[in-house]
Motif scaffolding. Sequence first.
Motif, PDB file in Angstrom:
ATOM      1  N   LYS A 148      10.308   6.513   5.739  1.00 57.59           N
ATOM      2  CA  LYS A 148       9.649   7.816   5.894  1.00 57.59           C
ATOM      3  C   LYS A 148       8.229   7.763   5.335  1.00 57.59           C
ATOM      4  N   TYR A 149       8.076   7.220   4.130  1.00 54.70           N
ATOM      5  CA  TYR A 149       6.740   7.154   3.532  1.00 54.70           C
ATOM      6  C   TYR A 149       5.863   6.116   4.217  1.00 54.70           C
ATOM      7  N   LEU A 150       6.483   5.071   4.745  1.00 54.79           N
ATOM      8  CA  LEU A 150       5.719   4.080   5.503  1.00 54.79           C
ATOM      9  C   LEU A 150       5.149   4.705   6.766  1.00 54.79           C
ATOM     10  N   SER A 151       5.936   5.537   7.437  1.00 53.06           N
ATOM     11  CA  SER A 151       5.460   6.222   8.646  1.00 53.06           C
ATOM     12  C   SER A 151       4.305   7.153   8.316  1.00 53.06           C
ATOM     13  N   ARG A 152       4.423   7.876   7.200  1.00 51.52           N
ATOM     14  CA  ARG A 152       3.341   8.768   6.782  1.00 51.52           C
ATOM     15  C   ARG A 152       2.067   7.985   6.511  1.00 51.52           C
ATOM     16  N   TYR A 153       2.195   6.853   5.856  1.00 53.50           N
ATOM     17  CA  TYR A 153       1.014   6.046   5.538  1.00 53.50           C
ATOM     18  C   TYR A 153       0.355   5.537   6.818  1.00 53.50           C
ATOM     19  N   CYS A 154       1.169   5.056   7.770  1.00 51.17           N
ATOM     20  CA  CYS A 154       0.611   4.547   9.029  1.00 51.17           C
ATOM     21  C   CYS A 154      -0.092   5.651   9.814  1.00 51.17           C
ATOM     22  N   ILE A 155       0.485   6.849   9.804  1.00 49.90           N
ATOM     23  CA  ILE A 155      -0.143   7.979  10.499  1.00 49.90           C
ATOM     24  C   ILE A 155      -1.469   8.339   9.849  1.00 49.90           C
ATOM     25  N   GLN A 187       0.826  -1.211   0.000  1.00 51.55           N
ATOM     26  CA  GLN A 187       0.000   0.000   0.000  1.00 51.55           C
ATOM     27  C   GLN A 187       0.856   1.256   0.000  1.00 51.55           C
ATOM     28  N   THR A 188       1.918   1.232   0.787  1.00 46.39           N
ATOM     29  CA  THR A 188       2.830   2.383   0.824  1.00 46.39           C
ATOM     30  C   THR A 188       3.451   2.619  -0.532  1.00 46.39           C
ATOM     31  N   PHE A 189       3.865   1.560  -1.190  1.00 45.66           N
ATOM     32  CA  PHE A 189       4.472   1.681  -2.516  1.00 45.66           C
ATOM     33  C   PHE A 189       3.498   2.246  -3.541  1.00 45.66           C
ATOM     34  N   THR A 190       2.275   1.730  -3.554  1.00 43.30           N
ATOM     35  CA  THR A 190       1.314   2.144  -4.579  1.00 43.30           C
ATOM     36  C   THR A 190       0.795   3.573  -4.377  1.00 43.30           C
ATOM     37  N   ARG A 191       0.913   4.119  -3.177  1.00 44.08           N
ATOM     38  CA  ARG A 191       0.363   5.445  -2.885  1.00 44.08           C
ATOM     39  C   ARG A 191       1.345   6.585  -3.124  1.00 44.08           C
ATOM     40  N   HIS A 192       2.604   6.283  -3.411  1.00 43.35           N
ATOM     41  CA  HIS A 192       3.598   7.347  -3.547  1.00 43.35           C
ATOM     42  C   HIS A 192       4.332   7.216  -4.879  1.00 43.35           C
ATOM     43  N   HIS A 193       4.224   8.266  -5.669  1.00 40.14           N
ATOM     44  CA  HIS A 193       4.810   8.249  -7.005  1.00 40.14           C
ATOM     45  C   HIS A 193       6.326   8.136  -6.953  1.00 40.14           C
ATOM     46  N   ILE A 194       6.946   8.747  -5.950  1.00 38.82           N
ATOM     47  CA  ILE A 194       8.405   8.718  -5.860  1.00 38.82           C
ATOM     48  C   ILE A 194       8.919   7.287  -5.673  1.00 38.82           C
TER      49      ILE A 194
END
Length: 306
Positions: free
Chosen positions: A291-298, A41-48
Amino acid sequence: MNLTTVGGSGTRANFFTDLGKNVIVVILGISINSVNAVMVQTFTRHHILRSNPRYILYFHLVLNDMIQLTISISLYMFAFALGSIPVFICLLLILPAIISTINTPLNLAVMATECFMSICFPLRYNNICTVKRTYITIGLIWAVSSLSVLPDVFILVATEQQHFFLSRVFCESDSVFRSSYSKEKTNAVHFFFLVLVWLVLFYTYFRVLLTAKAANADATKARNTILLHAFQVLLCTMTFVQPFLMQLLRNLVPQGPGIVSLYFTTFVIIQIFPRFLSPVIYGLRDKTFRKYLSRYCICVQTPAVQ
């Protein structure tokens, strides 16, 4: 790929002991797949992340692990609950299990090559390692893995009678692909792939090691990453030698609760433990992905708090 019977000796105590082991396997499988699902989910939600070949390869590794773990645990549960299943159903489960098992070391070799390219050819990296080429490489991995098992299917169809596909067997590859040629071909394919992957890992590691001597922090990190790839491939090697290990256990340990416990321990170490390491090694260890995983969990927890 090859699972061994998990049924107990038939007593009530052994039944509940075996049931407890199956519950542990299912809980571990659900937990690992849940963590991997968050990674996906983290991978699919962030273009970077989706536009970086390194994270695309990691995403493929995690997705492949989820497929392999789900099928392995399903076969384990079938062995406990049913003992045997129709051959044609077993074949539908065995094929993706074999293909995903071969995918893992090949994907790790490509990941090591990507690290090597980023350190040793930084100016050409963006031209060589593109998103399009990464997806093409993943397609080639699946094609090579599928083609390696395709001869077994042809031999099976050509040599077995129709009633065999309707009969019930304990679901493992040797019970389905019974031809001696298939067994020899499988051993040869596994040996070839593992030698190829180890050669890639050794070459990329020592090339990056020479670069790391220049006190380049990125090169040092890449060197450590390749070492982790090598550790993962070592675990893959255990998967390939599992049939021989099972045969050795049958010869050394008498039938009964002891051998069942050994089968359970072997299954957890060889089939489940490597799937647990992937998100820890490649997900939580990487600063950008973390970093993006933390954002997704939050973001997921915030609506629940409100």
